[in-house]
Write a protein that holds these residues in place. Structure first.
Motif, short mmCIF file in Angstrom:
data_model
loop_
_atom_site.label_atom_id
_atom_site.label_comp_id
_atom_site.label_asym_id
_atom_site.label_seq_id
_atom_site.Cartn_x
_atom_site.Cartn_y
_atom_site.Cartn_z
N ARG A 175 -1.66 -1.60 7.94
CA ARG A 175 -3.01 -1.77 7.52
C ARG A 175 -3.54 -2.96 8.07
O ARG A 175 -4.56 -3.18 8.68
N THR A 178 -4.71 -1.63 11.54
CA THR A 178 -5.67 -0.44 11.53
C THR A 178 -6.91 -0.63 10.83
O THR A 178 -8.06 0.15 10.92
N THR A 179 -7.13 -1.73 10.33
CA THR A 179 -8.53 -2.03 9.42
C THR A 179 -9.22 -3.04 9.94
O THR A 179 -10.29 -3.54 9.56
N ARG A 441 -9.55 -1.73 2.59
CA ARG A 441 -10.18 -1.79 3.60
C ARG A 441 -10.01 -0.37 4.36
O ARG A 441 -8.86 0.27 4.36
N GLU A 442 -11.08 0.12 5.01
CA GLU A 442 -11.05 1.38 5.87
C GLU A 442 -10.14 1.23 7.09
O GLU A 442 -10.21 0.44 7.79
N GLU A 443 -8.98 2.24 7.24
CA GLU A 443 -8.29 2.11 8.25
C GLU A 443 -8.88 3.38 9.62
O GLU A 443 -9.45 4.18 9.16
#
Length: 466
Positions: A175, A178-179, A441-443
């Protein structure tokens, strides 16, 4: 300062070109033609300096002629101002003359911040001067990716592509990569292991034709000399904090790719009194098998609780072998050509030379958990699994109890909560405030097959000027 290849067939380069080149054209790694060497009096005079000033004194000889002193000093001050402790790399005592040096106070909670936060600024400086756009390509077993992205995401002249082994890094590590938002950031999860990712990166650097000559690849893995250069500094920092250079120190280093401990070897070659360097590994123990038995041999890679060290082929080991072979590039090239066919050994006298400084120890998951629990019980100090391996190896290999033993604490325990939980420690580590919302958070990442063509096609399609 000129840099030469460990395989002897590539042209010598200056710092700027080495920064942007990664692997040498002959497949070797760049090293300084001559190391700077400091007297004990010089090192002694650095006591009490802020970390950024110590870093300037240690590193400036490597960039002199490429970056003016004032610019480099300002770059270092800005880099280490982002760390969450005024000492930058604080030392914590956990036993009798036994210390850990916390290298996880940077923005991504891992030792790689020391080099990669600087690397981003170096790239910005050089690429702005050259008005050049590059493609950063790296492979990560967990921590390099997030540190590279954090260090380089604001660079306006780069696109970043980071490969990680799919489902073989911790969730926090994934994460953290990727975030991070940004059109120039691309995370690729490869259905394979770290060595597969690393091999794709090396092959891509060897043949960059998939970019049609429109861009140059730049390395962020520890094959990049700037990574090694920045890691030398904290060995001097530890020594000066614990009575050096008037006393020797020993260091235990959790390592998979040999870069972090090679920096310690270089610190010693540059004049810092270091009595012993302990190579601490997990079950993926190619380095331990070499140091204990003079046999460099690939085994099947295993998934462990210390995923950042789940590496079978240690790229930076070639830099040490280059010195052990008297800087004979042809001999190193021959050794690695034979290694592609099977196990190799080196001459006994060369191996004995390495053993004068290096010891090694391999630690399995069970012993890793036991060490986390033991240190927490005795010192109320929480280790991540990689640092626990370093502490266990330090205890097993220590030659002289009168010499301070410093284990490099390479990551924050919050990055590996499952390992801490498996150790039976009730104090589950919390993420620092700046990462408290990480799981919300968005990945963004792409899963790809373990196929270099698929990876190269993705890069060719998605970089800025594609």
């Amino acid at each position: 300062m000129k840099y030469i290849s460990t395989r002897g067939q590539a042209p010598a380069l200056g710092f700027e070109d080495v920064l942007l080149t990664g692997l040498a054209a002959d497949g070797g790694l760049y090293v300084p033609e001559l190391l700077p060497r400091f007297t004990l009096e010089e090192i002694r005079s650095w006591r009490g300096l802020p970390y950024s000033e110590l870093a300037f004194n240690v590193m400036f000889p490597f960039v002199e002629g490429a970056i003016p002193a004032d610019d480099f000093r300002a770059m270092l001050k800005e880099t280490y101002a982002d760390f969450a402790h005024p000492a930058v790399a604080p030392l914590i005592q956990i036993g009798s003359n036994e210390w850990v040096m916390e290298l996880f106070r940077g923005p991504t909670l891992a030792f790689k911040d020391f080099a990669l936060q600087l690397l981003g600024r170096l790239l910005d400086y050089v690429l702005e001067k050259r008005q050049q756009h590059v493609v950063i390509l790296g492979a990560t077993s967990g921590d390099t990716g997030s540190a590279a992205i954090e260090g380089c995401r604001r660079c306006k002249h780069v696109d970043i592509f980071i490969l990680h082994p799919h489902q073989r890094v911790s969730e926090v590590q994934r994460r953290q990569m990727t975030t991070v938002p940004g059109d120039n950031i691309h995370n690729l999860a490869v259905r394979g292991n770290f060595d597969d990712c690393q091999q794709m990166v090396k092959a891509s650097f060897g043949d960059q034709s998939f970019l049609d000559g429109k861009a140059q690849l730049v390395a962020v893995n520890s094959i990049n000399w700037a990574r090694i250069m920045a890691q030398i500094v904290y060995y001097f920092h530890a020594a000066l904090s614990l009575g050096g250079p008037d006393r020797s120190l020993a260091f235990s280093v959790p390592t998979g790719n040999f870069g972090d401990i090679f920096a310690g070897y270089l610190a010693r070659e540059m004049g810092l009194p270091i009595e012993q360097l302990v190579i601490a590994t997990n079950r993926n123990d190619i380095l331990h098998r070499f140091m204990s038995g003079n046999r460099y041999e690939k085994h099947q890679l295993e998934h462990t609780l210390s995923p950042s060290m789940d590496i079978m082929i240690s790229s930076n080991f070639e830099r040490l072998l280059f010195d052990l072979y008297g800087r004979n590039g042809a001999a190193v090239a021959d050794l690695f050509a034979r290694f592609q066919q099977g196990p190799v050994s080196i001459d006994d006298y060369r191996w004995a030379q390495a053993r004068k400084l290096f010891d090694s120890y391999a630690v399995d998951d069970e012993a890793t958990c036991a060490t986390i629990a033991e240190v927490f019980s005795e010192a109320e100090y929480l280790l991540d699994p990689h640092t626990a391996i370093g502490v266990k190896a330090a205890q097993a290999c220590r030659r002289d109890a009168s010499i301070p033993m410093v284990t490099l604490a390479t990551a924050h325990p919050a990055k590996f909560p499952d390992a801490v939980e498996k150790a039976g420690v009730e104090a589950r580590p919390a993420l620092p405030l700046h990462l408290a919302d990480l799981f919300e958070r968005e990945e963004r990442y792409q899963v790809l097959d373990n196929d270099i063509t698929a990876v190269q096609q993705f890069i060719a399609k998605h970089w800025k000027f594609a």
